[in-house]
Design an enzyme around this catalytic site. Structure first.
Site, PDB file in Angstrom:
ATOM      1  N   ASP A  68       0.850  -1.265  -0.030  1.00 52.05           N
ATOM      2  CA  ASP A  68       0.142  -0.013   0.095  1.00 52.05           C
ATOM      3  C   ASP A  68       0.954   1.240  -0.092  1.00 52.05           C
ATOM      4  OD1 ASP A  68      -2.389   1.094   0.068  1.00 52.05           O
ATOM      5  OD2 ASP A  68      -2.485   1.738   2.051  1.00 52.05           O
ATOM      6  N   GLY A 148      -0.172   8.162 -11.102  1.00 52.30           N
ATOM      7  CA  GLY A 148      -0.677   8.738  -9.851  1.00 52.30           C
ATOM      8  C   GLY A 148       0.122  10.233  -9.831  1.00 52.30           C
ATOM      9  N   LYS A 170      13.259   6.856 -12.159  1.00 53.84           N
ATOM     10  CA  LYS A 170      12.452   6.737 -10.695  1.00 53.84           C
ATOM     11  C   LYS A 170      12.860   5.290  -9.929  1.00 53.84           C
ATOM     12  CE  LYS A 170       7.668   6.335  -9.599  1.00 53.84           C
ATOM     13  NZ  LYS A 170       6.287   6.074 -10.007  1.00 53.84           N
ATOM     14  N   HIS A 175      10.032   5.239  -3.411  1.00 54.68           N
ATOM     15  CA  HIS A 175       9.818   4.839  -2.303  1.00 54.68           C
ATOM     16  C   HIS A 175       9.581   3.217  -2.440  1.00 54.68           C
ATOM     17  CE1 HIS A 175       6.782   6.208  -4.741  1.00 54.68           C
ATOM     18  NE2 HIS A 175       5.734   5.469  -4.248  1.00 54.68           N
ATOM     19  N   ARG A 176       8.876   2.798  -3.528  1.00 56.03           N
ATOM     20  CA  ARG A 176       8.642   1.388  -3.866  1.00 56.03           C
ATOM     21  C   ARG A 176       9.933   0.811  -4.310  1.00 56.03           C
ATOM     22  NH1 ARG A 176       5.106   2.360  -7.258  1.00 56.03           N
ATOM     23  NH2 ARG A 176       3.562   2.500  -5.586  1.00 56.03           N
TER      24      ARG A 176
HETATM   25  P1  ITT Z   1      -3.447  -1.571  -5.734  1.00 50.46           P
HETATM   26  O1  ITT Z   1      -4.480  -1.169  -4.396  1.00 50.46           O
HETATM   27  O2  ITT Z   1      -4.475  -2.414  -6.765  1.00 50.46           O
HETATM   28  O3  ITT Z   1      -2.434  -1.905  -5.592  1.00 50.46           O
HETATM   29  P2  ITT Z   1      -3.647   1.334  -6.124  1.00 50.46           P
HETATM   30  O4  ITT Z   1      -3.483   2.109  -7.476  1.00 50.46           O
HETATM   31  O5  ITT Z   1      -4.681   1.255  -5.175  1.00 50.46           O
HETATM   32  O6  ITT Z   1      -3.396  -0.298  -6.498  1.00 50.46           O
HETATM   33  P3  ITT Z   1      -2.030   2.203  -3.778  1.00 50.46           P
HETATM   34  O7  ITT Z   1      -2.954   1.866  -3.071  1.00 50.46           O
HETATM   35  O8  ITT Z   1      -0.574   1.458  -3.507  1.00 50.46           O
HETATM   36  O9  ITT Z   1      -2.383   1.661  -5.197  1.00 50.46           O
HETATM   37  O10 ITT Z   1      -1.426   3.690  -4.127  1.00 50.46           O
HETATM   38  C1  ITT Z   1      -2.584   4.492  -3.888  1.00 50.46           C
HETATM   39  C2  ITT Z   1      -2.419   5.617  -4.725  1.00 50.46           C
HETATM   40  O11 ITT Z   1      -1.235   6.524  -4.575  1.00 50.46           O
HETATM   41  C3  ITT Z   1      -2.178   5.475  -6.206  1.00 50.46           C
HETATM   42  O12 ITT Z   1      -3.375   5.236  -6.864  1.00 50.46           O
HETATM   43  C4  ITT Z   1      -1.406   6.467  -6.767  1.00 50.46           C
HETATM   44  O13 ITT Z   1      -2.356   7.665  -6.902  1.00 50.46           O
HETATM   45  C5  ITT Z   1      -0.723   6.948  -5.558  1.00 50.46           C
HETATM   46  N1  ITT Z   1       0.688   6.520  -5.718  1.00 50.46           N
HETATM   47  C6  ITT Z   1       1.260   5.292  -4.979  1.00 50.46           C
HETATM   48  N2  ITT Z   1       2.405   5.012  -5.661  1.00 50.46           N
HETATM   49  C7  ITT Z   1       2.752   5.894  -6.547  1.00 50.46           C
HETATM   50  C8  ITT Z   1       3.701   6.503  -7.234  1.00 50.46           C
HETATM   51  O14 ITT Z   1       5.085   5.806  -7.315  1.00 50.46           O
HETATM   52  N3  ITT Z   1       3.702   7.522  -8.037  1.00 50.46           N
HETATM   53  C9  ITT Z   1       2.858   8.327  -7.880  1.00 50.46           C
HETATM   54  N4  ITT Z   1       1.625   8.191  -7.198  1.00 50.46           N
HETATM   55  C10 ITT Z   1       1.724   7.053  -6.211  1.00 50.46           C
END
Ligand code: ITT
Length: 192
Positions: A68, A148, A170, A175-176
């Site tokens: 998450d 995102g 990136k 973070h990831r």
């Molecule tokens: P899953 O839950 O199916 O994995 P998700 O899109 O909901 O997919 P997350 O809950 O992990 O993913 O992340 C929530 C949001 O945070 C994601 O939709 C993006 O808008 C933002 N986010 C996460 N990682 C990001 C990144 O590397 N760069 C930009 N935005 C990011």
């Protein structure tokens, strides 16, 4: 070794496979025939990540990991945080970014960070791995890469947004990448 990555986000799957490399085969939810909307009702990244893996273990009995992640903006009390995907009430990222920018309008303190928490369930044991990257929210979108909130986030020490970087750039600092690097090191040490 095969591991299921509990995500519906194709960008995340690509990023993670690129970071982990060929040593481990990452299967998606689609690959295992799971189209369920896995509940994400926690109030912390840890809770949500664990919900994803607990669900897969309960329903499929597979080794798996889930993450998450989200954006924490200090001037917004760490919002959007766990609500990053639906901050404006919908998954529309144009609206979500607009909302962050409008709530930060006139604000000079624009520090923020992306955070990822990975939950790994391996042979019914639970592990967590974390990654974070500090940066700033700029005033308007720049760049077309990534996904995102990438167009409005400049990591500390850089002058480009995540969306202006190549995916390799990136993936070296995100973070990831940090969290997945810890996961990969753990798997390597524990699985030979
Ligand atoms: P899953 O839950 O199916 O994995 P998700 O899109 O909901 O997919 P997350 O809950 O992990 O993913 O992340 C929530 C949001 O945070 C994601 O939709 C993006 O808008 C933002 N986010 C996460 N990682 C990001 C990144 O590397 N760069 C930009 N935005 C990011």
């Amino acid at each position: 070794m095969e591991l299921v990555f509990a995500t519906n986000n194709a960008h995340k799957l690509e990023e993670v496979q690129a970071i982990i490399g060929d040593r481990f085969t990452i299967k998606s939810l689609t690959d295992i025939g799971c189209s369920d909307d896995i509940p994400e009702t926690g109030v912390t990244f840890e809770e949500n990540a664990q919900q994803k893996t607990a669900y897969l273990v309960a329903h499929y009995g597979l080794n798996c990991f889930g993450d998450d992640s989200g954006l924490e903006v200090d001037a917004l009390n760490k919002e959007p945080g766990v609500y990053s995907a639906r901050y404006s009430g919908s998954r529309d990222m144009e609206k979500n970014i607009d909302l962050v920018l409008s709530r930060l309008s006139g604000e000079v303190a624009r520090t923020a960070r992306f955070r990822t928490v990975i939950s790994l369930s391996l042979n019914n044991q639970q592990y967590f791995f974390e990654g974070a990257i500090e940066g700033q929210i700029i005033h308007e979108r720049r760049g077309t890469g990534g996904f995102g909130y990438d167009p409005i986030f400049i990591p500390e020490g850089y002058d480009k947004t995540f969306a202006e970087m190549t995916s390799d750039e990136k993936n070296q600092i995100s973070h990831r990448a940090i969290a997945v690097g810890k996961l990969a090191a753990f798997l390597k040490a524990n699985q030979g």
